[in-house]
Design an enzyme around this catalytic site. Structure first.
Site, PDB file in Angstrom:
ATOM      1  N   GLU A 103    -126.377 -47.651  49.144  1.00  0.00           N
ATOM      2  CA  GLU A 103    -125.467 -47.452  50.281  1.00  0.00           C
ATOM      3  C   GLU A 103    -125.863 -48.421  51.402  1.00  0.00           C
ATOM      4  O   GLU A 103    -127.028 -48.820  51.504  1.00  0.00           O
ATOM      5  CB  GLU A 103    -125.577 -45.970  50.705  1.00  0.00           C
ATOM      6  CG  GLU A 103    -124.731 -45.517  51.846  1.00  0.00           C
ATOM      7  CD  GLU A 103    -123.228 -45.661  51.647  1.00  0.00           C
ATOM      8  OE1 GLU A 103    -122.781 -46.816  51.520  1.00  0.00           O
ATOM      9  OE2 GLU A 103    -122.503 -44.644  51.684  1.00  0.00           O
ATOM     10  N   ARG A 169    -118.189 -58.268  58.227  1.00  0.00           N
ATOM     11  CA  ARG A 169    -119.043 -58.032  57.053  1.00  0.00           C
ATOM     12  C   ARG A 169    -119.846 -59.272  56.677  1.00  0.00           C
ATOM     13  O   ARG A 169    -120.922 -59.179  56.090  1.00  0.00           O
ATOM     14  CB  ARG A 169    -118.195 -57.639  55.827  1.00  0.00           C
ATOM     15  CG  ARG A 169    -117.454 -56.335  55.974  1.00  0.00           C
ATOM     16  CD  ARG A 169    -116.834 -55.956  54.624  1.00  0.00           C
ATOM     17  NE  ARG A 169    -115.830 -54.917  54.760  1.00  0.00           N
ATOM     18  CZ  ARG A 169    -116.075 -53.608  54.799  1.00  0.00           C
ATOM     19  NH1 ARG A 169    -117.310 -53.176  54.746  1.00  0.00           N
ATOM     20  NH2 ARG A 169    -115.089 -52.746  54.901  1.00  0.00           N
TER      21      ARG A 169
HETATM   22  P1  IMP Z   1    -121.284 -40.958  56.589  1.00  0.00           P
HETATM   23  O1  IMP Z   1    -120.492 -40.306  55.514  1.00  0.00           O
HETATM   24  O2  IMP Z   1    -120.988 -40.381  57.950  1.00  0.00           O
HETATM   25  O3  IMP Z   1    -122.785 -40.975  56.312  1.00  0.00           O
HETATM   26  O4  IMP Z   1    -120.786 -42.455  56.736  1.00  0.00           O
HETATM   27  C1  IMP Z   1    -121.020 -43.360  55.751  1.00  0.00           C
HETATM   28  C2  IMP Z   1    -120.093 -44.572  55.810  1.00  0.00           C
HETATM   29  O5  IMP Z   1    -119.530 -44.789  57.112  1.00  0.00           O
HETATM   30  C3  IMP Z   1    -120.937 -45.802  55.530  1.00  0.00           C
HETATM   31  O6  IMP Z   1    -120.973 -46.071  54.166  1.00  0.00           O
HETATM   32  C4  IMP Z   1    -120.212 -46.877  56.314  1.00  0.00           C
HETATM   33  O7  IMP Z   1    -119.205 -47.445  55.524  1.00  0.00           O
HETATM   34  C5  IMP Z   1    -119.589 -46.157  57.470  1.00  0.00           C
HETATM   35  N1  IMP Z   1    -120.432 -46.315  58.690  1.00  0.00           N
HETATM   36  C6  IMP Z   1    -121.276 -45.404  59.222  1.00  0.00           C
HETATM   37  N2  IMP Z   1    -121.875 -45.876  60.337  1.00  0.00           N
HETATM   38  C7  IMP Z   1    -121.418 -47.147  60.491  1.00  0.00           C
HETATM   39  C8  IMP Z   1    -121.683 -48.185  61.458  1.00  0.00           C
HETATM   40  O8  IMP Z   1    -122.489 -48.054  62.407  1.00  0.00           O
HETATM   41  N3  IMP Z   1    -121.021 -49.360  61.267  1.00  0.00           N
HETATM   42  C9  IMP Z   1    -120.142 -49.569  60.243  1.00  0.00           C
HETATM   43  N4  IMP Z   1    -119.864 -48.627  59.327  1.00  0.00           N
HETATM   44  C10 IMP Z   1    -120.493 -47.430  59.445  1.00  0.00           C
END
Ligand code: IMP
Length: 181
Positions: A103, A169
């Site tokens: 991840e 990206r």
């Molecule tokens: P979670 O399910 O809240 O843990 O979020 C996971 C996904 O959100 C990651 O795989 C990222 O694609 C996106 N994400 C979370 N934080 C960030 C950030 O600070 N910048 C860009 N994408 C983020």
């Protein structure tokens, strides 16, 4: 590397420089190689954000391995939408195989806690989570990554695979949203 950049309407400042990321990713690849040599793990890369990290990590991990991809979406702009959609599913047979999920960032932990449950329900040999970034202060779901590149504060970041509205990206370093943006 510019210290201040613009992505769409927001400003970001440099946070982790590209050579620092590269050094850490090499260390992580070597660690995985030591721990999984001879086990022929299946690496599952979570698209899109982890594609650059995975490309570097797997080249730093010279063991027999297989790689595949899954995709979910939950982010809208700079905030998690609270819902996770499955866009690309895991099709491989993982019965009794070691699975290592790659991840880009664990934020609330929602995406991975759901996906890890799916994987565990399919009788894998083991499941580990490798993430480049971890925001421990944002965590809301019970998901503890096994390998973490960098623990970072709860602020939005872009670069090295991570996007802000699908841009940023390609940046070789990681940039943090500027205080006043
Ligand atoms: P979670 O399910 O809240 O843990 O979020 C996971 C996904 O959100 C990651 O795989 C990222 O694609 C996106 N994400 C979370 N934080 C960030 C950030 O600070 N910048 C860009 N994408 C983020």
């Amino acid at each position: 590397m510019d210290d201040l950049i613009r992505v769409h309407d927001k400003s970001f400042t440099v946070f982790i420089a590209a050579p620092t990321i590269q050094r850490r990713v090499q260390e992580m690849g070597a660690e995985l190689a030591r721990e999984f040599a001879g086990q022929h793990p299946l690496f599952v890369v979570v698209l899109k954000g982890a594609y650059i990290f995975a490309a570097d990590l797997l080249r730093a991990c010279p063991i027999e391995q297989e790689v595949t991809f899954v995709q979910f979406s939950s982010y809208v702009g700079t905030r998690s939408s609270g819902r996770v959609h499955r866009m690309l599913e895991l099709r491989e047979n993982i019965d009794e195989r070691p699975v290592i999920i790659i991840e880009d960032i664990v934020d609330t932990g929602r995406t991975l806690s759901l996906f890890k449950e799916d994987v565990l329900a399919r009788n894998p040999g083991s499941v580990h989570v490798v993430t480049l970034l971890h925001k421990p202060d944002a965590q809301q779901f019970n998901l503890v990554p096994d390998y973490v590149g960098f623990s970072i504060p709860n602020r939005f970041v872009v670069g090295y695979g991570l996007d802000y509205e699908e841009d940023g990206r390609h940046l070789p370093g990681i940039y943090q949203l500027k205080d006043d943006d």
